[in-house]
Design a protein around this motif. Structure first.
Motif, PDB file in Angstrom:
ATOM      1  N   ARG A 161       2.103  -2.020   7.693  1.00 37.47           N
ATOM      2  CA  ARG A 161       1.417  -0.742   7.999  1.00 37.47           C
ATOM      3  C   ARG A 161      -0.155  -0.882   8.045  1.00 37.47           C
ATOM      4  O   ARG A 161      -0.734  -0.309   8.805  1.00 37.47           O
ATOM      5  CB  ARG A 161       1.841   0.296   7.049  1.00 37.47           C
ATOM      6  CG  ARG A 161       3.332   0.712   7.139  1.00 37.47           C
ATOM      7  CD  ARG A 161       3.594   1.774   6.124  1.00 37.47           C
ATOM      8  NE  ARG A 161       5.243   1.958   6.348  1.00 37.47           N
ATOM      9  CZ  ARG A 161       5.907   2.554   5.528  1.00 37.47           C
ATOM     10  NH1 ARG A 161       5.493   2.948   4.308  1.00 37.47           N
ATOM     11  NH2 ARG A 161       7.338   2.676   5.804  1.00 37.47           N
ATOM     12  N   CYS A 162      -0.668  -2.003   7.240  1.00 34.91           N
ATOM     13  CA  CYS A 162      -1.948  -2.092   7.302  1.00 34.91           C
ATOM     14  C   CYS A 162      -2.384  -2.652   8.760  1.00 34.91           C
ATOM     15  O   CYS A 162      -3.419  -2.116   9.237  1.00 34.91           O
ATOM     16  CB  CYS A 162      -2.326  -3.222   6.290  1.00 34.91           C
ATOM     17  SG  CYS A 162      -4.005  -3.864   6.323  1.00 34.91           S
ATOM     18  N   ALA A 166       7.012  -1.625   5.498  1.00 30.84           N
ATOM     19  CA  ALA A 166       5.970  -1.349   4.890  1.00 30.84           C
ATOM     20  C   ALA A 166       4.602  -2.393   4.892  1.00 30.84           C
ATOM     21  O   ALA A 166       3.403  -1.990   5.070  1.00 30.84           O
ATOM     22  CB  ALA A 166       6.015  -1.011   3.485  1.00 30.84           C
ATOM     23  N   CYS A 218      -4.165  -1.959   2.309  1.00 27.42           N
ATOM     24  CA  CYS A 218      -4.532  -3.358   2.842  1.00 27.42           C
ATOM     25  C   CYS A 218      -4.744  -4.338   1.911  1.00 27.42           C
ATOM     26  O   CYS A 218      -5.527  -3.947   1.053  1.00 27.42           O
ATOM     27  CB  CYS A 218      -5.427  -3.085   4.041  1.00 27.42           C
ATOM     28  SG  CYS A 218      -5.168  -2.345   5.435  1.00 27.42           S
ATOM     29  N   MET A 230      -3.412   4.224   4.962  1.00 28.18           N
ATOM     30  CA  MET A 230      -2.563   2.960   5.280  1.00 28.18           C
ATOM     31  C   MET A 230      -3.914   1.678   5.058  1.00 28.18           C
ATOM     32  O   MET A 230      -3.451   0.670   4.743  1.00 28.18           O
ATOM     33  CB  MET A 230      -2.241   3.117   6.673  1.00 28.18           C
ATOM     34  CG  MET A 230      -1.100   3.963   6.674  1.00 28.18           C
ATOM     35  SD  MET A 230      -0.547   4.589   8.371  1.00 28.18           S
ATOM     36  CE  MET A 230       0.070   2.987   9.179  1.00 28.18           C
ATOM     37  N   ARG A 252       5.447   5.895  10.681  1.00 29.33           N
ATOM     38  CA  ARG A 252       4.696   4.736  10.318  1.00 29.33           C
ATOM     39  C   ARG A 252       5.813   3.336  10.645  1.00 29.33           C
ATOM     40  O   ARG A 252       7.109   3.709  10.441  1.00 29.33           O
ATOM     41  CB  ARG A 252       4.350   4.608   8.853  1.00 29.33           C
ATOM     42  CG  ARG A 252       3.403   5.683   8.830  1.00 29.33           C
ATOM     43  CD  ARG A 252       2.808   5.859   7.143  1.00 29.33           C
ATOM     44  NE  ARG A 252       1.950   7.027   7.140  1.00 29.33           N
ATOM     45  CZ  ARG A 252       1.578   7.314   5.990  1.00 29.33           C
ATOM     46  NH1 ARG A 252       1.441   6.457   4.809  1.00 29.33           N
ATOM     47  NH2 ARG A 252       0.812   8.456   5.993  1.00 29.33           N
ATOM     48  N   ALA A 260      -2.283   0.367  11.489  1.00 28.22           N
ATOM     49  CA  ALA A 260      -3.359   1.338  10.896  1.00 28.22           C
ATOM     50  C   ALA A 260      -4.615   0.476  11.542  1.00 28.22           C
ATOM     51  O   ALA A 260      -5.327   1.275  12.511  1.00 28.22           O
ATOM     52  CB  ALA A 260      -3.553   1.397   9.705  1.00 28.22           C
ATOM     53  N   PRO A 305       0.576   8.427  13.179  1.00 26.08           N
ATOM     54  CA  PRO A 305       0.729   7.828  11.807  1.00 26.08           C
ATOM     55  C   PRO A 305       0.915   8.986  10.833  1.00 26.08           C
ATOM     56  O   PRO A 305       1.328   8.766   9.618  1.00 26.08           O
ATOM     57  CB  PRO A 305      -0.553   7.079  11.604  1.00 26.08           C
ATOM     58  CG  PRO A 305      -0.893   6.594  12.949  1.00 26.08           C
ATOM     59  CD  PRO A 305      -0.565   7.636  13.649  1.00 26.08           C
TER      60      PRO A 305
END
Length: 213
Positions: free
Chosen positions: A180-181, A177, A213, A209, A173, A184, A169
């Motif tokens: 991405r949370c 977008a 969240c 990341m 990523r 991760a 990461p």
């Protein structure tokens, strides 16, 4: 990696599929690997990971991580994941997907040809090798490469998976977008479950990341 930790992990199987087609404005049911932790749990797991310099690629070969293996009947890991992550998936007598729809959460694309879909190892095999898997047995690496019990395997757009390669990461990523949370949390859980190390830049990227969240 300890035998105890391997025992907790147990191998799982997934089916990688290919599928081709279109972009989806409204995302249909997407790939949902099991075991994705909450943000709080992911934070605890991230804090527990050992930070260390990245190991060498010396001796690495994908062949040292046997995949895809038979999961059930004639279905291998790739085929298993294709069925799990797809919608209205139809397979033939060999368990190959002949039709269905696959939503790739990495980029928001939807495909109707299994040939356009790859099964991504969330933590790439080469990355695992550099992070501790070089010291595992072949059986342990096989379990890792076919792990269906944790968020390690997911059906995504083939070109996106190829662009990711073996990057962590800190350098790659998901293009989408909003995912991405989740990405991760999956990455952290896999490294924690399998007792893998991470690098400082990788940890910083994951923390960023998670914070979003």
């Amino acid at each position: 990696m300890s035998i105890g930790r391997v025992g907790r992990v147990l191998a799982a199987v997934v089916v990688a599929g290919a599928g081709a087609l279109t972009l989806s404005p409204a995302a249909p049911a997407g790939a949902t690997p099991p075991g994705i932790p909450s943000k709080a749990t992911a934070q605890t797991q991230l804090d527990a990971l050992t930070v260390a310099a990245e190991g060498s690629m010396s001796g690495y070969s994908r062949a040292l991580f046997p995949h895809w293996i038979t999961i059930s009947g004639s279905c291998d890991t790739r085929e298993t994941v294709l069925k799990r992550d797809g919608t209205s998936v139809v397979t033939n007598s060999s368990c190959a997907a002949t039709s269905g729809r696959w939503y790739s959460p990495y980029d928001g694309a939807t495909w109707t040809a299994a040939s356009d879909v790859d099964i991504d190892h969330v933590v790439p095999l080469a990355e695992a090798w550099r992070s501790g898997a070089s010291g595992w047995t072949t059986a342990e690496r096989q379990s890792f490469a076919n792990d269906l019990s944790h968020p390690q395997l997911i059906a995504v757009t083939d070109n996106v998976n190829q662009a990711k390669g073996d990057q962590d990461p800190s350098t790659w990523r998901p293009p989408l977008a909003s995912y991405r949370c989740t990405y991760a949390k999956m990455w952290i859980n896999v490294k924690y479950t399998w007792g893998l190390k991470l690098q400082s830049a990788e940890k910083s990227a994951l923390q960023g990341m998670l914070n979003a969240c």
